[in-house]
Write a protein that holds these residues in place. Structure first.
Motif, PDB file in Angstrom:
ATOM      1  N   ALA A 475       0.817  -1.220   0.000  1.00 56.53           N
ATOM      2  CA  ALA A 475       0.000   0.000   0.000  1.00 56.53           C
ATOM      3  C   ALA A 475       0.848   1.265   0.000  1.00 56.53           C
ATOM      4  CB  ALA A 475      -0.944  -0.002   1.201  1.00 56.53           C
ATOM      5  N   GLY A 476       2.142   1.141  -0.288  1.00 57.43           N
ATOM      6  CA  GLY A 476       2.982   2.326  -0.423  1.00 57.43           C
ATOM      7  C   GLY A 476       3.611   2.817   0.850  1.00 57.43           C
ATOM      8  N   GLY A 477       3.582   2.018   1.910  1.00 57.75           N
ATOM      9  CA  GLY A 477       4.195   2.424   3.162  1.00 57.75           C
ATOM     10  C   GLY A 477       5.692   2.197   3.166  1.00 57.75           C
ATOM     11  N   SER A 478       6.387   2.843   4.085  1.00 60.06           N
ATOM     12  CA  SER A 478       7.818   2.640   4.293  1.00 60.06           C
ATOM     13  C   SER A 478       8.050   2.196   5.722  1.00 60.06           C
ATOM     14  CB  SER A 478       8.597   3.930   3.997  1.00 60.06           C
ATOM     15  OG  SER A 478       8.523   4.261   2.625  1.00 60.06           O
ATOM     16  N   ALA A 479       9.245   1.694   5.997  1.00 59.26           N
ATOM     17  CA  ALA A 479       9.544   1.149   7.320  1.00 59.26           C
ATOM     18  C   ALA A 479      10.954   1.525   7.747  1.00 59.26           C
ATOM     19  CB  ALA A 479       9.372  -0.367   7.330  1.00 59.26           C
ATOM     20  N   VAL A 480      11.090   1.770   9.047  1.00 63.93           N
ATOM     21  CA  VAL A 480      12.390   1.998   9.678  1.00 63.93           C
ATOM     22  C   VAL A 480      12.452   1.064  10.881  1.00 63.93           C
ATOM     23  CG1 VAL A 480      13.923   3.653  10.797  1.00 63.93           C
ATOM     24  CG2 VAL A 480      12.422   4.413   8.941  1.00 63.93           C
ATOM     25  N   LEU A 481      13.386   0.124  10.854  1.00 65.61           N
ATOM     26  CA  LEU A 481      13.495  -0.880  11.907  1.00 65.61           C
ATOM     27  C   LEU A 481      14.763  -0.618  12.712  1.00 65.61           C
ATOM     28  CD1 LEU A 481      12.536  -4.085   9.859  1.00 65.61           C
ATOM     29  CD2 LEU A 481      11.047  -2.346  10.876  1.00 65.61           C
ATOM     30  N   LEU A 482      14.623  -0.592  14.042  1.00 66.31           N
ATOM     31  CA  LEU A 482      15.731  -0.268  14.929  1.00 66.31           C
ATOM     32  C   LEU A 482      16.071  -1.448  15.814  1.00 66.31           C
ATOM     33  CD1 LEU A 482      14.424   3.194  16.235  1.00 66.31           C
ATOM     34  CD2 LEU A 482      15.628   2.708  14.110  1.00 66.31           C
ATOM     35  N   SER A 483      17.353  -1.638  16.045  1.00 68.02           N
ATOM     36  CA  SER A 483      17.777  -2.693  16.963  1.00 68.02           C
ATOM     37  C   SER A 483      19.221  -2.448  17.367  1.00 68.02           C
ATOM     38  CB  SER A 483      17.647  -4.070  16.313  1.00 68.02           C
ATOM     39  OG  SER A 483      17.952  -5.090  17.242  1.00 68.02           O
ATOM     40  N   ALA A 484      19.540  -2.879  18.578  1.00 65.48           N
ATOM     41  CA  ALA A 484      20.948  -2.859  18.961  1.00 65.48           C
ATOM     42  C   ALA A 484      21.708  -3.879  18.125  1.00 65.48           C
ATOM     43  CB  ALA A 484      21.095  -3.161  20.450  1.00 65.48           C
ATOM     44  N   THR A 485      21.083  -5.022  17.886  1.00 69.07           N
ATOM     45  CA  THR A 485      21.744  -6.103  17.146  1.00 69.07           C
ATOM     46  C   THR A 485      20.695  -6.955  16.449  1.00 69.07           C
ATOM     47  OG1 THR A 485      21.708  -7.326  19.226  1.00 69.07           O
ATOM     48  CG2 THR A 485      23.805  -6.321  18.593  1.00 69.07           C
ATOM     49  N   LEU A 486      21.021  -7.445  15.252  1.00 73.13           N
ATOM     50  CA  LEU A 486      20.165  -8.369  14.518  1.00 73.13           C
ATOM     51  C   LEU A 486      21.039  -9.418  13.850  1.00 73.13           C
ATOM     52  CD1 LEU A 486      17.588  -6.083  12.645  1.00 73.13           C
ATOM     53  CD2 LEU A 486      17.103  -7.633  14.528  1.00 73.13           C
ATOM     54  N   THR A 487      20.533 -10.633  13.770  1.00 67.18           N
ATOM     55  CA  THR A 487      21.258 -11.660  13.030  1.00 67.18           C
ATOM     56  C   THR A 487      21.112 -11.397  11.539  1.00 67.18           C
ATOM     57  OG1 THR A 487      19.364 -13.158  12.904  1.00 67.18           O
ATOM     58  CG2 THR A 487      20.787 -13.357  14.839  1.00 67.18           C
ATOM     59  N   GLN A 488      22.080 -11.892  10.771  1.00 70.81           N
ATOM     60  CA  GLN A 488      22.019 -11.733   9.323  1.00 70.81           C
ATOM     61  C   GLN A 488      20.772 -12.409   8.768  1.00 70.81           C
ATOM     62  OE1 GLN A 488      24.206  -9.373   9.225  1.00 70.81           O
ATOM     63  NE2 GLN A 488      25.634 -10.159   7.674  1.00 70.81           N
ATOM     64  N   ARG A 489      20.427 -13.569   9.331  1.00 70.01           N
ATOM     65  CA  ARG A 489      19.259 -14.315   8.857  1.00 70.01           C
ATOM     66  C   ARG A 489      17.978 -13.498   9.035  1.00 70.01           C
ATOM     67  NH1 ARG A 489      19.907 -18.656  11.763  1.00 70.01           N
ATOM     68  NH2 ARG A 489      18.523 -18.036  13.455  1.00 70.01           N
ATOM     69  N   MET A 490      17.834 -12.851  10.193  1.00 66.55           N
ATOM     70  CA  MET A 490      16.630 -12.071  10.452  1.00 66.55           C
ATOM     71  C   MET A 490      16.568 -10.845   9.547  1.00 66.55           C
ATOM     72  SD  MET A 490      15.293 -10.634  14.124  1.00 66.55           S
ATOM     73  CE  MET A 490      13.630  -9.997  14.349  1.00 66.55           C
ATOM     74  N   LYS A 491      17.696 -10.184   9.330  1.00 66.58           N
ATOM     75  CA  LYS A 491      17.703  -9.020   8.448  1.00 66.58           C
ATOM     76  C   LYS A 491      17.305  -9.401   7.027  1.00 66.58           C
ATOM     77  CE  LYS A 491      21.845  -7.333   9.224  1.00 66.58           C
ATOM     78  NZ  LYS A 491      22.967  -6.373   9.085  1.00 66.58           N
ATOM     79  N   ASN A 492      17.858 -10.485   6.523  1.00 68.05           N
ATOM     80  CA  ASN A 492      17.500 -10.935   5.170  1.00 68.05           C
ATOM     81  C   ASN A 492      16.011 -11.209   5.053  1.00 68.05           C
ATOM     82  OD1 ASN A 492      19.713 -11.037   3.271  1.00 68.05           O
ATOM     83  ND2 ASN A 492      20.680 -12.563   4.580  1.00 68.05           N
ATOM     84  N   ALA A 493      15.448 -11.866   6.060  1.00 63.48           N
ATOM     85  CA  ALA A 493      14.027 -12.215   6.017  1.00 63.48           C
ATOM     86  C   ALA A 493      13.151 -10.963   6.005  1.00 63.48           C
ATOM     87  CB  ALA A 493      13.671 -13.099   7.212  1.00 63.48           C
ATOM     88  N   LEU A 494      13.478  -9.965   6.799  1.00 60.62           N
ATOM     89  CA  LEU A 494      12.679  -8.744   6.865  1.00 60.62           C
ATOM     90  C   LEU A 494      12.772  -7.952   5.560  1.00 60.62           C
ATOM     91  CD1 LEU A 494      13.612  -7.693  10.510  1.00 60.62           C
ATOM     92  CD2 LEU A 494      11.420  -8.611   9.751  1.00 60.62           C
ATOM     93  N   LEU A 495      13.961  -7.860   5.007  1.00 55.95           N
ATOM     94  CA  LEU A 495      14.135  -7.146   3.744  1.00 55.95           C
ATOM     95  C   LEU A 495      13.364  -7.828   2.612  1.00 55.95           C
ATOM     96  CD1 LEU A 495      17.951  -6.356   3.943  1.00 55.95           C
ATOM     97  CD2 LEU A 495      16.118  -4.662   3.952  1.00 55.95           C
ATOM     98  N   LYS A 496      13.458  -9.142   2.543  1.00 58.53           N
ATOM     99  CA  LYS A 496      12.779  -9.874   1.475  1.00 58.53           C
ATOM    100  C   LYS A 496      11.263  -9.757   1.592  1.00 58.53           C
ATOM    101  CE  LYS A 496      16.481 -13.208   0.595  1.00 58.53           C
ATOM    102  NZ  LYS A 496      16.925 -14.622   0.686  1.00 58.53           N
ATOM    103  N   ALA A 497      10.749  -9.742   2.817  1.00 59.85           N
ATOM    104  CA  ALA A 497       9.304  -9.610   2.997  1.00 59.85           C
ATOM    105  C   ALA A 497       8.819  -8.260   2.484  1.00 59.85           C
ATOM    106  CB  ALA A 497       8.948  -9.781   4.474  1.00 59.85           C
TER     107      ALA A 497
END
Length: 927
Positions: A475-497
């Motif tokens: 629907a044209g929204g954007s996202a900003v996700l904040l974290s002290a630390t994230l695993t590479q696996r979790m970052k890849n999954a969020l970006l791909k979604a």
């Protein structure tokens, strides 16, 4: 075709009723339907980004064609009210409007939203096909179904399919009236250009687009029904003294006013302000904040992942980036989702001072849970609900009561306002089969979704977040996700979604393992992922010494020694029960005004007071006189987003990401040796080397399966992967860690794909990982399916617990009252009367309390019944627990159900110092 005996046969049906009121006792159904359609039209006119998105999805149709199309469908939302099953709820109105008392009142087993779908499926679809309402291609009917379901689902859930007992619900004259009104509405609202949309798109594409758009149209219909049901704006009219076209003009004028006043319109595009103007108190932006003001903004949906150490200014960086996205015309507002109520409260102060500079004109700022301002000021600013009909005869819950009940949960309001802060749960529910899912989705429409503490998501929440990001991006929204630390696996999954929501199923895999780091992707440049290493400000670079201990006595001794030395200390425990136990043990050694207990089982009002005291005594601006010798015993509510600065942090063993968060509260700001703040950015802390104590099981290279559970029986299910805990403890044996240098190695070493746990814990690890996969699959099953359209998919779409935003025990809101003689007062009766019960609410696991033990006094029971009736929904969704003062303590008895199904009575005690606790506890109530 069923012929109407009179062109105005539909004028003899009521849509809203208040039989006991003076003046008009009802509002005709056709007029109410036009009110709601007018609101939907006015909202789209006032939300041009939404309208343009609909235009683009509908083949580039012009705005008037889209307005015509949507208005026509919304006007049909209450077709089911033509049924005698609905009309018969107030038989005296049927007799007055139709001149005869009906011989049958239908059935009450099906609500009018579903009856509307049945009327369309059984009669109107054939009429539309025969008269070629939408062209001559019969295959467009599959797409039409999506629009019908969307508008009929205005009770916050898709209507029930498969008609039954149709002729009992609808008399012949009811069918004629419904068909006649639909035909008249078509002539009034549906232009030839709008009617041609299905043919213009082609059947296959029309079906696909209709299924997609139905999710947002359903939310628009719910909102329009709520606003259009305000009897103060849309005055009741119980006689057909105006034609439909005449009333339509009146309804449109009223709707324009109502929509302007609703407080949920998208914000106007602001002019861009430099970082220094947004945050004048920050003289030198951190490297992350500097990145946020320099990164190129693309004119398309985009996602940014920000990883940096605690204290690096992630919140300000995210707000500055959000402001730039709005100024660039990429977003119409924002919602900041946080993991807990406490973190949402803490965010309030950081946003309240800046949000008016983020927008061109004043907007509604919904700050969920920060009730000192939000409940008392914002509660009246978003969607005026109007006066409820209070007609017990009406079996269907009225739109006014639905609106009042939903908005009574102030966290939900935050999703509708242009600027909102609340728990992430309210956003996650937009992707799940839960009631009012579509309204949440509409609330997020084209906003910047900011999610803080992303690492706190478990497998179920992460998968739900991925699904939400897909919807949000679509629907044209954007996202900003904040974290002290994230695993590479979790970052890849969020970006791909997110990319999938933009229509891109393949994007480059991230490669950088540096830290701190920003990772960005936009639909404008889908083949590129921008990873930017970020420098670290010197004052947040540090080495933390770790003292790993297994003897509670040793830990308590260390706490007492630090307190005697004038230090301020926090012991962060993993469960409420452990926190209460530590509080009881240490209260004997600390003056009552120098010790604070902070957990989730306090009333909202008391919890806000505790937060204020915690920030006063341990916060950024505290001085030596406020801090010296103070002790905070807390649960996880203190580990995230609260800007507290402690001389000594003690923690129960928890996964390494949680320990990093807790260590971030240790000597957070530079101070002198007495604990006074040093405001010079270049100042060096004078309190010595920071040290964190961690209480854990006895360390061993070869743990048994019960290694953690034996030492921490209450925490065993809080952090179920004991392999992660052992790996964390293994790293802690090194005696120190350095931030940010060790952050990536710590996270990947515990949560990464190459993790290895000892044989004794392998069974637990397998079980925990299997549960994670199962939880992620459950999120998929509970989620709404974008390509199926707004339709039920197995679940009941009832309350939030059916498809919950996070897994765990079902909870219930317990409203605490106190008896003063036979008068029942809210626990926080010192608060404004209209919000005192909200301030007196505490959330408890349903297994611990299903209801209160009824009083023996009939007079007191009558008082309780009267109070329940005044609560949203008649008190059906809460427990009212009246407390009695017994020997100086406030007590009450609650009813729960044991594992054997037998009823169990539990005695509860509440105090402002300790919270709600079972007096005799053998039920694991504190886990």
């Amino acid at each position: 075709m069923i012929q109407s005996k009179s062109p105005n046969e539909y004028d003899s049906y009521w849509g809203k009723a208040r039989p006991q009121a003076e003046g008009a006792t009802c509002h005709l159904l056709v007029f109410h339907s036009l009110d709601v359609a007018a609101v939907g039209r006015a909202y789209l006119r006032a939300a041009p980004s939404f309208c343009r998105w609909l235009q683009s999805r509908m083949g580039g149709a012009d705005a008037e064609t889209v307005l015509s199309w949507v208005s026509f469908w919304i006007v049909l939302h209450d077709l089911g009210k033509f049924s005698i099953s609905f009309q018969g709820q107030v038989p005296e109105l049927v007799e007055r409007l139709q001149g005869v008392l009906p011989s049958t009142l239908g059935l009450s087993d099906v609500r009018h939203d579903s009856l509307g779908l049945w009327l369309w499926d059984t009669v109107l679809q054939a009429t539309a096909d025969r008269e070629a309402w939408f062209g001559n291609d019969p295959d467009v009917a599959f797409g039409i179904q999506s629009w019908v379901r969307a508008v009929m689902g205005h009770h916050g859930q898709p209507p029930i399919e498969q008609p039954r007992a149709f002729n009992t619900h609808f008399r012949p004259q009811d069918v004629r009236a419904g068909v006649a009104f639909a035909g008249a509405a078509r002539e009034l609202l549906l232009t030839p250009e709008a009617a041609a949309l299905p043919s213009r798109l082609g059947a296959d594409h029309f079906v696909e687009v209709s299924q997609e758009l139905s999710w947002w149209v359903a939310g628009l219909t719910v909102l329009s029904d709520w606003i259009g049901s305000n009897a103060e704006t849309f005055l009741y009219r119980d006689s057909a003294d105006l034609s439909l076209s005449e009333y339509w003009k009146l309804a449109k004028a009223r709707a324009e006013v109502a929509v302007r006043q609703c407080g949920v319109l998208p914000a106007m595009r602001p002019a861009e302000h430099p970082f220094a103007a947004l945050f004048p108190h920050i003289t030198t932006p951190s490297p992350l904040q500097d990145w946020a003001q320099r990164i190129a903004i693309h004119d398309s949906p985009q996602i940014h992942l920000l990883e940096d150490v605690t204290g690096a200014g992630k919140t300000e960086a995210a707000v500055a980036l959000t402001h730039r996205l709005m100024a660039a015309g990429c977003a119409d507002g924002f919602f900041i989702g946080l993991p807990t109520m406490a973190t949402a409260n803490a965010m309030y102060g950081r946003i309240a001072d800046v949000y008016d500079r983020l927008f061109e004109q004043p907007v509604s700022l919904a700050l969920a849970h920060r009730n000192k301002r939000m409940v008392e000021e914002f509660a009246q600013s978003v969607i005026q609900t109007g006066t409820d009909e209070h007609d017990a005869k009406q079996g269907d819950e009225t739109a006014t009561r639905r609106c009042t009940r939903w908005l009574a949960d102030h966290n939900k309001r935050a999703l509708l306002a242009p600027a909102g802060v609340g728990t992430i749960d309210q956003a996650l529910l937009a992707a799940l089969q839960s009631k009012h899912q579509s309204l949440r989705l509409l609330g997020l429409m084209r906003k910047v979704l900011v999610v803080d503490e992303v690492h706190a998501c478990d497998a179920y929440m992460q998968r739900t977040l991925e699904l939400l990001l897909e919807f949000h991006a679509r629907a044209g929204g954007s996202a900003v996700l904040l974290s002290a630390t994230l695993t590479q696996r979790m970052k890849n999954a969020l970006l791909k979604a997110f990319a999938k929501g933009c229509g891109h199923t393949r994007i480059p895999t991230i490669t950088y393992d540096t830290y701190p780091l920003t990772t960005s992707w936009s639909a404008e440049h889908p083949a590129r992922v921008d990873e930017v290493p970020i420098a670290t400000r010197p004052d947040v670079q540090r080495t933390v010494r770790v003292r790993y201990a297994s003897d509670r006595t040793e830990v308590v001794r260390a706490i007492r020694t630090a307190l005697d030395a004038g230090q301020c200390v926090a012991w962060i425990r993993n469960t409420i029960g452990d926190a209460m136990e530590a509080y009881a043990a240490l209260s004997a050694h600390v003056e009552p005004d120098r010790i604070e207990l902070f957990h989730a089982r306090f009333t909202l009002g008391d919890r806000l007071d505790i937060e204020e005291r915690v920030l006063t005594h341990f916060g950024r601006d505290s001085g030596s006189s406020q801090r010296a010798g103070r002790l905070l015993i807390a649960t996880q509510v203190a580990e995230q987003s609260l800007d507290i600065d402690l001389d000594l942090v003690v923690s129960d063993l928890a996964p390494v990401d949680r320990l990093i968060q807790r260590a971030g509260r240790l000597r957070r700001h530079a101070r002198d040796g007495q604990g006074n703040r040093l405001t010079d950015r270049s100042a060096i802390d004078q309190r010595g080397e920071p040290c964190m104590w961690v209480l854990g099981p006895v360390w061993t290279d070869s743990p048994e399966a019960s290694w953690f559970k034996k030492a921490f029986p209450r925490s065993a299910n809080v952090y179920p992967h004991h392999g992660h805990l052992w790996l964390t403890a293994k790293y802690l044996q090194q005696g120190q860690f350095t931030m940010p240098d060790d952050a990536r190695a710590l996270i990947e070493g515990v949560f990464g794909d190459d993790e290895s746990v000892p044989a004794g814990l392998q069974g637990n690890a397998n079980q925990a990982e299997g549960k994670s996969y199962g939880d992620a699959s459950l999120a998929d099953r509970n989620s709404v399916k974008l390509n199926r359209g707004y339709v039920r998919s197995g679940l009941e779409w009832d309350e939030d617990t059916v498809a919950p935003s996070r897994l765990g025990e079902d909870t219930v809101d317990v409203l605490l009252g106190r008896w003063e003689g036979d008068q029942l007062l809210p626990w926080r009766h010192d608060k404004p009367a209209q919000h005192a019960w909200a301030y007196s609410t505490v959330r408890v696991a349903k297994r611990l309390m299903e209801c209160a033990v009824p009083p023996t006094s009939p007079q007191r029971q009558a008082v309780i019944n009267s109070q329940l009736e005044m609560l949203p929904g008649g008190g059906k969704w809460i427990v009212l627990l009246p407390l009695e003062c017994v020997d100086g303590t406030y007590q009450a008895s609650g009813v729960s159900q044991g594992r054997d199904g037998a009823e169990r009575i539990t005695q509860w005690q509440y105090s402002q110092d300790a919270g709600l606790k079972a007096i005799a506890d053998n039920t694991k109530e504190d886990q």
